[in-house]
Write a protein that holds these residues in place. Structure first.
Motif, mmCIF file in Angstrom:
data_model
loop_
_atom_site.group_PDB
_atom_site.id
_atom_site.type_symbol
_atom_site.label_atom_id
_atom_site.label_comp_id
_atom_site.label_asym_id
_atom_site.label_seq_id
_atom_site.Cartn_x
_atom_site.Cartn_y
_atom_site.Cartn_z
ATOM 1 N N LYS A 1 -136.200 32.453 111.642
ATOM 2 C CA LYS A 1 -135.808 31.659 112.861
ATOM 3 C C LYS A 1 -134.438 31.921 113.694
ATOM 4 O O LYS A 1 -133.369 31.507 113.485
ATOM 5 N N SER A 2 -134.587 33.191 114.213
ATOM 6 C CA SER A 2 -133.338 33.747 115.035
ATOM 7 C C SER A 2 -133.460 33.108 116.323
ATOM 8 O O SER A 2 -134.425 32.481 116.829
ATOM 9 N N ILE A 3 -132.550 33.327 117.135
ATOM 10 C CA ILE A 3 -132.653 32.593 118.517
ATOM 11 C C ILE A 3 -133.807 33.206 119.440
ATOM 12 O O ILE A 3 -134.359 32.535 120.004
ATOM 13 N N SER A 4 -133.942 34.668 119.213
ATOM 14 C CA SER A 4 -134.889 35.356 120.130
ATOM 15 C C SER A 4 -136.423 34.659 119.676
ATOM 16 O O SER A 4 -137.140 34.448 120.408
ATOM 17 N N ASN A 5 -136.402 34.723 118.209
ATOM 18 C CA ASN A 5 -137.790 34.315 117.676
ATOM 19 C C ASN A 5 -138.180 32.697 118.052
ATOM 20 O O ASN A 5 -139.127 32.392 118.460
ATOM 21 N N ILE A 6 -136.797 31.993 118.130
ATOM 22 C CA ILE A 6 -137.324 30.414 118.319
ATOM 23 C C ILE A 6 -137.767 30.610 119.876
ATOM 24 O O ILE A 6 -138.862 29.758 120.277
ATOM 25 N N GLU A 7 -136.971 31.117 120.893
ATOM 26 C CA GLU A 7 -137.390 30.772 122.291
ATOM 27 C C GLU A 7 -138.673 31.634 122.397
ATOM 28 O O GLU A 7 -139.536 30.896 123.208
ATOM 29 N N ASP A 8 -138.936 32.837 122.205
ATOM 30 C CA ASP A 8 -140.274 33.450 121.986
ATOM 31 C C ASP A 8 -141.275 32.570 121.591
ATOM 32 O O ASP A 8 -142.394 32.430 122.071
ATOM 33 N N GLY A 9 -141.067 31.877 120.348
ATOM 34 C CA GLY A 9 -142.111 31.040 119.620
ATOM 35 C C GLY A 9 -142.345 29.940 120.431
ATOM 36 O O GLY A 9 -143.584 29.649 120.569
ATOM 37 N N LYS B 1 -145.990 40.305 121.905
ATOM 38 C CA LYS B 1 -145.633 41.482 121.947
ATOM 39 C C LYS B 1 -144.055 41.465 121.734
ATOM 40 O O LYS B 1 -143.683 42.312 120.706
ATOM 41 N N LEU B 2 -143.395 40.487 122.118
ATOM 42 C CA LEU B 2 -141.953 40.468 121.847
ATOM 43 C C LEU B 2 -141.508 40.036 120.584
ATOM 44 O O LEU B 2 -140.837 40.432 119.692
ATOM 45 N N LEU B 3 -142.333 39.167 119.901
ATOM 46 C CA LEU B 3 -142.239 38.417 118.622
ATOM 47 C C LEU B 3 -142.620 39.722 117.694
ATOM 48 O O LEU B 3 -141.909 39.994 116.686
#
Length: 115
Positions: free
Chosen positions: A28-36, A81-83
């Motif tokens: 649960k990093s910032i980018s993973n949370i937002e992209d998720g 793709k981002l994830l």
């Protein structure tokens, strides 16, 4: 996803479910949370719009809803793709979801072309 479901309503549900299962596993990093979050929205919207398209409120509405579902499938590929870039350990699982999203997009395109 071991076997393909032929009921498109069920298949879109399974896609959205599997995207949620993926999100539960990743860090649960910032980018993973937002992209998720975006992936969860777009993957769920594929099925929701397909179900609405089947309400048969007219050919114009049917085509419009199918196009939205197709757009959401394409958007899901982007978030996957981002994830994948940020979560190399889930590359195989994410690739399988990308393939499924692209297959759903192609199926929806075929339906749109026949309407």
């Amino acid at each position: 996803m071991t076997t393909k479901t032929f009921n498109l309503e069920e298949r879109t549900f399974e896609f959205a479910r599997d995207c949620r299962f993926l999100f539960k596993k990743i860090t649960k990093s910032i980018s993973n949370i937002e992209d998720g979050k975006q992936l969860i929205r777009s993957s769920g919207s594929v099925g929701a719009n397909y179900i609405e398209a089947n309400e048969k409120l007219g050919a114009k509405d049917l085509k419009f809803r199918l196009k939205i579902a197709r757009k959401e499938a394409k958007e899901s590929v982007y978030w996957l793709k981002l994830l994948k870039v940020m979560n190399e350990e889930f590359k195989t699982e994410i690739t399988a979801l990308e393939i499924e999203a692209n297959e759903l997009r192609k199926i929806l395109s075929a339906i749109i072309n026949k309407v």
